[in-house]
Design a protein around this motif. Structure first.
Motif, PDB file in Angstrom:
ATOM      1  N   LYS A  63       0.836  -1.201   0.000  1.00 54.99           N
ATOM      2  CA  LYS A  63       0.000   0.000   0.000  1.00 54.99           C
ATOM      3  C   LYS A  63       0.875   1.257   0.000  1.00 54.99           C
ATOM      4  CE  LYS A  63      -3.745   2.256   2.506  1.00 54.99           C
ATOM      5  NZ  LYS A  63      -4.621   2.199   3.695  1.00 54.99           N
ATOM      6  N   MET A  64       1.950   1.247   0.778  1.00 54.32           N
ATOM      7  CA  MET A  64       2.865   2.401   0.816  1.00 54.32           C
ATOM      8  C   MET A  64       3.463   2.645  -0.572  1.00 54.32           C
ATOM      9  SD  MET A  64       2.826   3.633   3.901  1.00 54.32           S
ATOM     10  CE  MET A  64       1.078   3.288   3.735  1.00 54.32           C
ATOM     11  N   TYR A  65       3.794   1.567  -1.261  1.00 48.07           N
ATOM     12  CA  TYR A  65       4.355   1.676  -2.611  1.00 48.07           C
ATOM     13  C   TYR A  65       3.297   2.210  -3.586  1.00 48.07           C
ATOM     14  CZ  TYR A  65       6.671   0.530  -6.981  1.00 48.07           C
ATOM     15  OH  TYR A  65       7.232   0.615  -8.229  1.00 48.07           O
ATOM     16  N   GLU A  66       2.102   1.625  -3.550  1.00 45.70           N
ATOM     17  CA  GLU A  66       1.021   2.043  -4.453  1.00 45.70           C
ATOM     18  C   GLU A  66       0.656   3.509  -4.261  1.00 45.70           C
ATOM     19  OE1 GLU A  66      -2.356  -0.561  -4.109  1.00 45.70           O
ATOM     20  OE2 GLU A  66      -1.127  -2.328  -4.504  1.00 45.70           O
ATOM     21  N   LEU A  67       0.671   3.980  -3.030  1.00 48.06           N
ATOM     22  CA  LEU A  67       0.323   5.375  -2.745  1.00 48.06           C
ATOM     23  C   LEU A  67       1.471   6.341  -3.039  1.00 48.06           C
ATOM     24  CD1 LEU A  67      -1.671   4.859   0.587  1.00 48.06           C
ATOM     25  CD2 LEU A  67      -2.602   5.408  -1.681  1.00 48.06           C
ATOM     26  N   GLY A  68       2.644   5.804  -3.357  1.00 54.61           N
ATOM     27  CA  GLY A  68       3.786   6.653  -3.691  1.00 54.61           C
ATOM     28  C   GLY A  68       4.587   7.108  -2.487  1.00 54.61           C
ATOM     29  N   TYR A  69       4.310   6.561  -1.319  1.00 46.54           N
ATOM     30  CA  TYR A  69       5.044   6.954  -0.120  1.00 46.54           C
ATOM     31  C   TYR A  69       6.362   6.197   0.023  1.00 46.54           C
ATOM     32  CZ  TYR A  69       0.664   9.146   1.351  1.00 46.54           C
ATOM     33  OH  TYR A  69      -0.468   9.918   1.427  1.00 46.54           O
ATOM     34  N   ALA A  70       6.424   4.985  -0.492  1.00 43.13           N
ATOM     35  CA  ALA A  70       7.641   4.179  -0.406  1.00 43.13           C
ATOM     36  C   ALA A  70       8.081   3.819  -1.817  1.00 43.13           C
ATOM     37  CB  ALA A  70       7.386   2.913   0.402  1.00 43.13           C
ATOM     38  N   ASP A  71       9.384   3.955  -2.052  1.00 44.20           N
ATOM     39  CA  ASP A  71       9.903   3.631  -3.377  1.00 44.20           C
ATOM     40  C   ASP A  71      10.403   2.203  -3.483  1.00 44.20           C
ATOM     41  OD1 ASP A  71       9.252   6.078  -4.381  1.00 44.20           O
ATOM     42  OD2 ASP A  71      11.271   6.881  -4.378  1.00 44.20           O
ATOM     43  N   ILE A  72      10.897   1.658  -2.387  1.00 41.48           N
ATOM     44  CA  ILE A  72      11.399   0.288  -2.418  1.00 41.48           C
ATOM     45  C   ILE A  72      11.423  -0.261  -0.993  1.00 41.48           C
ATOM     46  CG2 ILE A  72      13.849   0.884  -2.239  1.00 41.48           C
ATOM     47  CD1 ILE A  72      14.290  -1.316  -4.439  1.00 41.48           C
ATOM     48  N   SER A  73      11.162  -1.547  -0.892  1.00 42.08           N
ATOM     49  CA  SER A  73      11.205  -2.250   0.397  1.00 42.08           C
ATOM     50  C   SER A  73      11.757  -3.632   0.160  1.00 42.08           C
ATOM     51  CB  SER A  73       9.803  -2.406   1.000  1.00 42.08           C
ATOM     52  OG  SER A  73       9.235  -1.173   1.311  1.00 42.08           O
ATOM     53  N   GLY A  74      12.380  -4.182   1.186  1.00 42.83           N
ATOM     54  CA  GLY A  74      12.827  -5.563   1.057  1.00 42.83           C
ATOM     55  C   GLY A  74      13.571  -6.039   2.281  1.00 42.83           C
ATOM     56  N   PRO A  75      13.568  -7.365   2.455  1.00 45.42           N
ATOM     57  CA  PRO A  75      14.261  -7.954   3.605  1.00 45.42           C
ATOM     58  C   PRO A  75      15.745  -8.125   3.307  1.00 45.42           C
ATOM     59  CG  PRO A  75      13.192  -9.682   2.339  1.00 45.42           C
ATOM     60  CD  PRO A  75      12.828  -8.372   1.685  1.00 45.42           C
ATOM     61  N   PHE A  76      16.538  -8.255   4.368  1.00 41.59           N
ATOM     62  CA  PHE A  76      17.941  -8.605   4.227  1.00 41.59           C
ATOM     63  C   PHE A  76      18.052 -10.118   4.137  1.00 41.59           C
ATOM     64  CE2 PHE A  76      18.696  -4.354   6.245  1.00 41.59           C
ATOM     65  CZ  PHE A  76      19.291  -3.784   5.126  1.00 41.59           C
ATOM     66  N   GLY A  77      19.121 -10.578   3.551  1.00 42.68           N
ATOM     67  CA  GLY A  77      19.293 -12.005   3.315  1.00 42.68           C
ATOM     68  C   GLY A  77      19.979 -12.759   4.428  1.00 42.68           C
ATOM     69  N   ASP A  78      20.270 -12.081   5.529  1.00 44.70           N
ATOM     70  CA  ASP A  78      20.890 -12.790   6.655  1.00 44.70           C
ATOM     71  C   ASP A  78      19.896 -12.839   7.823  1.00 44.70           C
ATOM     72  OD1 ASP A  78      20.873 -10.179   7.581  1.00 44.70           O
ATOM     73  OD2 ASP A  78      23.048  -9.954   7.613  1.00 44.70           O
ATOM     74  N   ASP A  79      20.316 -13.376   8.929  1.00 47.75           N
ATOM     75  CA  ASP A  79      19.422 -13.492  10.082  1.00 47.75           C
ATOM     76  C   ASP A  79      19.854 -12.529  11.186  1.00 47.75           C
ATOM     77  OD1 ASP A  79      17.206 -14.549  11.408  1.00 47.75           O
ATOM     78  OD2 ASP A  79      18.390 -16.100  12.407  1.00 47.75           O
ATOM     79  N   GLY A  80      20.285 -11.334  10.753  1.00 45.25           N
ATOM     80  CA  GLY A  80      20.752 -10.342  11.715  1.00 45.25           C
ATOM     81  C   GLY A  80      19.616  -9.589  12.378  1.00 45.25           C
ATOM     82  N   ASP A  81      19.995  -8.633  13.219  1.00 43.21           N
ATOM     83  CA  ASP A  81      18.999  -7.834  13.932  1.00 43.21           C
ATOM     84  C   ASP A  81      18.261  -6.868  13.008  1.00 43.21           C
ATOM     85  OD1 ASP A  81      19.328  -9.023  16.395  1.00 43.21           O
ATOM     86  OD2 ASP A  81      20.875  -7.610  17.037  1.00 43.21           O
ATOM     87  N   ILE A  82      18.926  -6.403  11.946  1.00 48.99           N
ATOM     88  CA  ILE A  82      18.243  -5.548  10.970  1.00 48.99           C
ATOM     89  C   ILE A  82      17.612  -6.483   9.949  1.00 48.99           C
ATOM     90  CG2 ILE A  82      18.430  -3.687   9.292  1.00 48.99           C
ATOM     91  CD1 ILE A  82      20.914  -2.713  10.812  1.00 48.99           C
TER      92      ILE A  82
END
Length: 187
Positions: A123-142
């Protein structure tokens, strides 16, 4: 009997003339029809080509900068010595989605939260508020990031904290201002 033969020959000759006349007539009108159809097809192709090849009018950097400034975005110009281009830099906000303190949800609750989390990001992407999102590929805290394309830290923080995973305490948000060249794609 002779007279009947003559009439038959006469009728036969007239039929041949009529048939030849029809053929000539058909040959004369057929190309006109074909030309009309061809012209229509060509016109349709030209219209299609014009529609497909029309490029949107591109705004100048000055116009884009003025629009962003009017909406409250922070920008600055960067002069690239190598390319001799002036590049418009825009402030974005990068949200780090970090492992939250409340991780005791069962498998079913976690799956539902993940579904709601992805719907929120979509929804954030569709509304133009977010340009990109994604998970990290490790199991870290971020756990992942979202880059918000909004004019203020307050707005980015509000949108990020509206995420169901954050509300449930499974994720926490850490936001930083981040500068990037406006309109440059990821490679």
């Amino acid at each position: 009997m002779k007279r009947t033969l003559i009439n038959f020959r006469h009728v036969k000759r007239e039929l041949i003339y009529v048939f030849i006349g029809l053929l000539i007539s058909a040959c004369k009108t057929e190309p006109k029809t074909t030309e009309i159809i061809t012209d229509t097809i060509v016109d349709a192709k030209v219209d299609s080509i014009i529609e497909v090849n029309e490029e949107p009018i591109q705004k100048s950097t000055k116009e884009i900068k003025a629009e962003l400034t009017a909406k409250g975005f922070k920008t600055f110009d960067y002069f690239d010595e190598k390319t001799q281009d002036t590049i418009l830099m825009q402030q974005y906000f990068i949200a780090f989605l970090k492992r939250g303190p409340i991780r005791g949800q069962n498998e079913e609750e976690t799956a539902e939260l993940q579904k709601e989390h992805l719907a929120h990001l979509g929804k954030m992407y569709e509304l133009g508020y977010a340009d990109i999102s994604g998970p990290f590929g490790d199991d870290g805290d971020i756990r992942g990031i979202t880059i918000y394309n909004v004019p203020s830290l307050k707005m980015a923080d509000s949108l990020a904290n509206a995420d169901p995973m954050v509300k449930a305490g499974r994720l926490e948000i850490e936001i930083h201002p981040w500068w990037a060249a406006k309109g440059f794609p990821l490679r």
